[in-house]
Design a protein around this motif. Structure first.
Motif, mmCIF file in Angstrom:
data_model
loop_
_atom_site.group_PDB
_atom_site.id
_atom_site.type_symbol
_atom_site.label_atom_id
_atom_site.label_comp_id
_atom_site.label_asym_id
_atom_site.label_seq_id
_atom_site.Cartn_x
_atom_site.Cartn_y
_atom_site.Cartn_z
ATOM 1 N N TYR A 1 0.817 -1.212 0.000
ATOM 2 C CA TYR A 1 0.000 0.000 0.000
ATOM 3 C C TYR A 1 0.855 1.268 0.000
ATOM 4 O O TYR A 1 0.334 2.362 -0.187
ATOM 5 C CB TYR A 1 -0.938 -0.005 1.204
ATOM 6 C CG TYR A 1 -2.029 -1.046 1.088
ATOM 7 C CD1 TYR A 1 -3.135 -0.825 0.283
ATOM 8 C CD2 TYR A 1 -1.935 -2.260 1.759
ATOM 9 C CE1 TYR A 1 -4.135 -1.790 0.158
ATOM 10 C CE2 TYR A 1 -2.931 -3.230 1.640
ATOM 11 C CZ TYR A 1 -4.025 -2.979 0.842
ATOM 12 O OH TYR A 1 -5.008 -3.935 0.722
ATOM 13 N N ALA A 2 2.165 1.109 0.219
ATOM 14 C CA ALA A 2 3.066 2.266 0.193
ATOM 15 C C ALA A 2 4.300 1.986 -0.667
ATOM 16 O O ALA A 2 5.342 2.615 -0.494
ATOM 17 C CB ALA A 2 3.496 2.622 1.624
ATOM 18 N N ASP A 3 4.178 1.064 -1.616
ATOM 19 C CA ASP A 3 5.304 0.653 -2.452
ATOM 20 C C ASP A 3 5.420 1.565 -3.670
ATOM 21 O O ASP A 3 4.665 1.433 -4.638
ATOM 22 C CB ASP A 3 5.111 -0.804 -2.874
ATOM 23 C CG ASP A 3 6.201 -1.284 -3.819
ATOM 24 O OD1 ASP A 3 7.312 -0.703 -3.782
ATOM 25 O OD2 ASP A 3 5.944 -2.230 -4.591
ATOM 26 N N ILE A 4 6.358 2.473 -3.631
ATOM 27 C CA ILE A 4 6.537 3.403 -4.736
ATOM 28 C C ILE A 4 6.998 2.679 -5.994
ATOM 29 O O ILE A 4 6.752 3.125 -7.118
ATOM 30 C CB ILE A 4 7.544 4.525 -4.363
ATOM 31 C CG1 ILE A 4 7.520 5.634 -5.421
ATOM 32 C CG2 ILE A 4 8.936 3.950 -4.166
ATOM 33 C CD1 ILE A 4 6.216 6.368 -5.511
ATOM 34 N N GLY A 5 7.642 1.516 -5.812
ATOM 35 C CA GLY A 5 8.097 0.747 -6.974
ATOM 36 C C GLY A 5 6.944 0.297 -7.857
ATOM 37 O O GLY A 5 7.107 0.150 -9.076
ATOM 38 N N SER A 6 5.778 0.086 -7.261
ATOM 39 C CA SER A 6 4.626 -0.344 -8.055
ATOM 40 C C SER A 6 4.207 0.741 -9.037
ATOM 41 O O SER A 6 3.660 0.441 -10.109
ATOM 42 C CB SER A 6 3.458 -0.710 -7.136
ATOM 43 O OG SER A 6 3.029 0.408 -6.375
ATOM 44 N N PHE A 7 4.459 1.991 -8.698
ATOM 45 C CA PHE A 7 4.127 3.088 -9.610
ATOM 46 C C PHE A 7 4.888 2.942 -10.922
ATOM 47 O O PHE A 7 4.315 3.054 -12.013
ATOM 48 C CB PHE A 7 4.450 4.432 -8.957
ATOM 49 C CG PHE A 7 4.510 5.573 -9.932
ATOM 50 C CD1 PHE A 7 3.349 6.079 -10.500
ATOM 51 C CD2 PHE A 7 5.737 6.137 -10.299
ATOM 52 C CE1 PHE A 7 3.404 7.132 -11.416
ATOM 53 C CE2 PHE A 7 5.798 7.173 -11.200
ATOM 54 C CZ PHE A 7 4.629 7.679 -11.757
ATOM 55 N N PHE A 8 6.184 2.669 -10.843
ATOM 56 C CA PHE A 8 7.002 2.557 -12.055
ATOM 57 C C PHE A 8 6.630 1.309 -12.859
ATOM 58 O O PHE A 8 6.615 1.338 -14.094
ATOM 59 C CB PHE A 8 8.485 2.551 -11.687
ATOM 60 C CG PHE A 8 8.935 3.817 -11.013
ATOM 61 C CD1 PHE A 8 9.120 4.973 -11.747
ATOM 62 C CD2 PHE A 8 9.144 3.863 -9.646
ATOM 63 C CE1 PHE A 8 9.515 6.161 -11.139
ATOM 64 C CE2 PHE A 8 9.547 5.031 -9.023
ATOM 65 C CZ PHE A 8 9.728 6.180 -9.768
ATOM 66 N N ARG A 9 6.313 0.208 -12.166
ATOM 67 C CA ARG A 9 5.916 -1.016 -12.879
ATOM 68 C C ARG A 9 4.578 -0.816 -13.602
ATOM 69 O O ARG A 9 4.408 -1.258 -14.737
ATOM 70 C CB ARG A 9 5.828 -2.183 -11.890
ATOM 71 C CG ARG A 9 7.172 -2.579 -11.276
ATOM 72 C CD ARG A 9 7.082 -3.859 -10.490
ATOM 73 N NE ARG A 9 6.273 -3.743 -9.290
ATOM 74 C CZ ARG A 9 6.725 -3.329 -8.107
ATOM 75 N NH1 ARG A 9 8.011 -2.987 -7.975
ATOM 76 N NH2 ARG A 9 5.934 -3.276 -7.048
#
Length: 368
Positions: A65-73
């Motif tokens: 829920y706070a994984d900024i890496g998911s934004f780039f993926r």
């Protein structure tokens, strides 16, 4: 054809709860109407996603829920597949949806299942005002908001100051298209399985049993409603289905002699919905529509519910299949059970039209 990405932040395939089932069917039927991609967690069974492509992009840990890496993926996936609309299930990943909207120039839709902050307020969580601020912010950033009920839609407009035109009712759907014709056969099958007298009235309660509203409702059945039914000498049995019954209740064995039987999680809940003469819903807290009630009525079973438990059901199409009783009025609840135990009425035709999943999916794709 429209290209849509739905972001689901938890496991839902296979499904075990009403919320998971909602997402599974939503994606299945929307996937028949457009090119649908779903970003989910790796613990989903991708083989069950047969009308869309499932991408295990989100982490399985609580930190997703706070994984900024998911934004780039996700940004990479959106560009690769030329996606023009992103839907997020629940508002919790609203920050992620907003970032994708701004950077990828896509339309953002939030698919709500209830008013989250209000649900946690009724559960006594002290931090609900923080969630209210965040949830309201997320919904205002969305281009459209899918609301599961008209009650939720009006709440968002009046209490969260959302524009009426961007709030669209997308109800929990059903797969049935008409009143079932095998209710008596299903009752006989369930009674045979659990060694029950099929001439007795059969009542059902279903839900995740470690969820406080459902557990409180179960205790109301055990301690308030069933003693009144015993006193009335009604010949009946009550089956409880659902996962995660607290260990201290010992599979309800102490209540077997009082006509209550625990079946645990059942693979075919529709069989039990159709078998029951009545579905009992003495729920008095928690937000959102009670999806099990929608399914029970679709299976031709009359529902006896508290007023709180009946919130969100479209009463205009339920006819005599939904009986409402004031909260905490257990005498009144038992009286309605006694009144309707032997009455069999058909579910209205308009009910199947309003809650039909295919029709709902067509509406969704027109809206994206």
């Amino acid at each position: 054809m429209k290209k849509v990405l739905n972001i689901v932040p938890y496991q839902y395939l296979p499904y075990f709860s009403g919320g998971q089932k909602l997402i599974a069917h939503f994606n299945q039927y929307v996937g028949e109407q457009c090119v649908l991609h779903v970003a989910g967690t790796a613990d989903n069974d991708a083989a069950l996603a047969n009308t869309y492509t499932l991408h295990p992009i989100l982490k399985n840990t609580r930190f997703r829920y706070a994984d900024i890496g998911s934004f780039f993926r996700l940004q990479k996936l959106i560009k690769k597949e030329q996606i023009d609309t992103v839907i997020i299930e629940h508002p919790y990943l609203g920050w992620l949806g907003w970032m994708l909207k701004v950077t990828c120039k896509i339309k953002l839709i939030v698919h709500t299942h209830n008013i989250e902050y209000e649900r946690f307020r009724t559960l006594g969580k002290s931090w609900w005002p923080i969630l209210k601020f965040y949830e309201s912010f997320v919904l205002r950033q969305a281009d459209k908001v899918f609301c599961i009920t008209e009650d939720d839609r009006q709440w968002m407009i009046n209490n969260m100051k959302l524009q009426a035109e961007k709030c669209i009712v997308v109800p929990y759907g059903i797969t049935q298209k008409q009143m079932p014709d095998d209710k008596q056969q299903c009752k006989q099958q369930v009674c045979n399985k659990h060694k029950l007298d099929s001439t007795a009235s059969l009542f059902l309660f279903n839900g995740l049993l470690d969820y406080k509203p459902n557990l409180d409702a179960l205790h109301a059945i055990l301690e308030q409603i069933n003693p009144l039914l015993i006193k009335s000498n009604l010949h009946c049995n009550i089956i409880i289905t659902g996962k995660r019954l607290p260990a201290e209740l010992n599979e309800l064995k102490a209540w077997n002699q009082h006509h209550i039987h625990y079946a645990g999680f059942v693979d075919d809940i529709d069989l039990y919905f159709k078998a029951a003469d009545l579905f009992l819903n003495p729920v008095q807290s928690g937000g959102g529509v009670k999806t099990k009630m929608i399914e029970a009525i679709a299976c031709g079973t009359t529902v006896i519910s508290t007023e709180t438990g009946a919130i969100g059901i479209e009463h205009a199409v339920t006819g005599e299949k939904l009986i409402r009783v004031a909260d905490n009025d257990w005498n009144g609840f038992a009286e309605e059970i006694l009144k309707h135990a032997q009455q069999q009425t058909d579910t209205p035709v308009n009910y199947y039209k309003y809650y039909n999943w295919q029709q709902i999916a067509e509406q969704v794709v027109r809206s994206v």
